[in-house]
Scaffold this active site. Structure first.
Site, mmCIF file in Angstrom:
data_model
loop_
_atom_site.group_PDB
_atom_site.id
_atom_site.type_symbol
_atom_site.label_atom_id
_atom_site.label_comp_id
_atom_site.label_asym_id
_atom_site.label_seq_id
_atom_site.Cartn_x
_atom_site.Cartn_y
_atom_site.Cartn_z
ATOM 1 N N VAL A 99 53.113 44.645 41.113
ATOM 2 C CA VAL A 99 53.759 43.335 41.195
ATOM 3 C C VAL A 99 53.886 42.925 42.660
ATOM 4 O O VAL A 99 54.436 43.670 43.473
ATOM 5 C CB VAL A 99 55.155 43.373 40.541
ATOM 6 C CG1 VAL A 99 55.832 42.006 40.663
ATOM 7 C CG2 VAL A 99 55.050 43.781 39.077
ATOM 8 N N GLU A 106 43.957 40.171 24.729
ATOM 9 C CA GLU A 106 44.046 38.966 23.905
ATOM 10 C C GLU A 106 43.083 39.092 22.728
ATOM 11 O O GLU A 106 41.937 39.496 22.895
ATOM 12 C CB GLU A 106 43.663 37.725 24.714
ATOM 13 C CG GLU A 106 44.671 37.328 25.766
ATOM 14 C CD GLU A 106 44.256 36.057 26.498
ATOM 15 O OE1 GLU A 106 43.403 35.314 25.974
ATOM 16 O OE2 GLU A 106 44.775 35.819 27.602
#
Length: 417
Positions: A303, A109
């Site tokens: 995942v 980010e």
């Protein structure tokens, strides 16, 4: 006789006043016409947009970034990728999976891009501030070009060069329609997650978000509703060609199916690596993770299902009873506000295996899961593909990595026992 003289004088005054009013009206009309025709009063409008002769053009419009011997051109018409949504909605997982693709680089980010966009929004909300900018010659075109160039430089240069550049700043998509003006060929992935799970994650992990009271479930759910409603509306406005809503739960339950749909939307070829993003973390040319982002400790794992229903049992009952009224976007996005626990669907076997491996890793690392021992017995020891020489006293003993282990066992990065 006296009465006649007075009447005559009154009529003359009234006539003069009527002529004066008529003259004022005519002058007023002329001034309005001049204002509309010339863009301001004859004396000059302080906020009139100046007209210049000629045009400023950058010397080198084709900007490049180099990686080894490869040269990549970046410009505002390139197909940038923007990932966003309410924080704790799976944006980091999405960017990590895309980062594993051989042609994409997202990176950490920036936190800068949404702040710049927010600053521009605050200028627009203040007529006084916007007039000051216009007076200084900072027109919409000037500001748009400057912001586009700045944002593009940040995205292009804060990570490794790549053919497709991607930005993941959750609240950037609150300015989706404006970004569409700046980058006409960009595409947007809006991460959508059950608001109850998002808010529980925000509160339990103490993720500070401006305007959110992270001690109050009701307040956070209301703020979640407003934020996702805003972004979802903009996603619908820019259209399905440019914005794709992705449900976090479906990405976790059916990663291959969802990633194929996402890559097709982004005009990218299929790459098996997106299903094994954890293998590329920290490697040269792989995935770089921030030490200060709250999701880093989760995306280092494959995942898995662990985070899907963690919120169940933590939200106060009075809020659960009012859920449909507090967060109406839940129903609109396809979630049942009364379901507790919810049924998001049946996971793929690939995801079940990942989840079991994650539990085994937790047990080996001294972080036992309540069902991890059962996972050991059922999914590892009894698996015919697992070498029996590694089974001692109903426990897995892997003194070192065995090159003969099937790939499904080697992928879990078992630590030394």
């Amino acid at each position: 006789m006296l009465t006649l003289k007075v009447t005559t004088m009154v009529h003359r005054k009234i006539g003069r006043h009527s002529n004066l009013r008529f003259l004022i009206i005519i002058v007023g009309i002329l001034l309005v016409v001049m204002y509309l025709h010339n863009g301001g009063w004859p004396c000059g409008n302080p906020y009139k947009i100046p007209e210049y002769k000629g045009k400023m053009v950058p010397k080198n419009e084709g900007v490049t970034a180099k990686k080894d011997d490869e040269i990549y051109y970046y410009h505002k018409n390139m197909p940038l990728i923007f990932i966003g949504g309410v924080p704790r909605s799976g944006t980091t997982l999405m960017r990590a999976m895309l980062d594993a693709h051989g042609e994409v680089r997202c990176g950490e980010e920036t936190r800068l891009v949404p702040r710049l966009l927010g600053m521009r929004q605050s200028w627009k909300r203040s007529q006084k501030e916007w007039n000051r900018l216009m007076e200084a010659g900072l027109t919409d075109e000037v500001i748009n070009d400057a912001l586009a160039a700045f944002i593009l430089e940040v995205i292009a240069k804060h990570g490794e060069p790549a053919p497709r550049l991607c930005n993941k700043d959750p609240f950037t998509l609150k300015s989706m329609t404006y970004l569409r003006e700046l980058f006409p060929n960009a595409k947007y992935i809006l991460m959508v997650r059950d608001g109850r799970a998002t808010v529980h994650s925000i509160i339990s992990r103490k993720v500070t978000i401006s305007g959110f009271d992270i001690t109050n479930y009701r307040d956070c759910l209301q703020k979640w509703n407003l934020a996702i409603e805003n972004m979802y509306a903009q996603c619908m406005q820019v259209g399905q060609t440019y914005c794709l809503p992705v449900h976090y739960e479906q990405l976790v339950l059916h990663p291959e199916k969802e990633m194929k749909k996402i890559l097709e939307f982004l005009d990218l070829k299929w790459d098996e690596s997106v299903l094994h993003h954890e293998e590329a973390i920290g490697k040269p040319g792989g995935i770089s993770l921030s030490k200060v982002e709250r999701s880093t400790d989760q995306v280092v794992k494959p995942v898995n299902l662990d985070a899907l229903t963690n919120w169940v049992g933590h939200i106060p009952q009075d809020i659960l009873d009012d859920m449909a009224y507090i967060a109406p976007m839940l129903s609109r996005l396809g979630y049942d506000p009364k379901a507790n626990p919810p049924n998001y669907g049946t996971p793929d076997k690939f995801v079940i295996d990942n989840t079991n491996r994650a539990k085994v890793q937790g047990l080996l690392a001294g972080k036992p899961d309540k069902s991890a021992h059962e996972t050991y017995i059922k999914d590892y020891i009894e698996d015919p593909g697992f070498p029996k020489k590694h089974v001692v006293d109903a426990k897995i003993r892997v003194p070192d990595r065995d090159p003969k282990l099937p790939p499904r066992f080697r992928r879990d990065i078992l630590p030394k026992y």
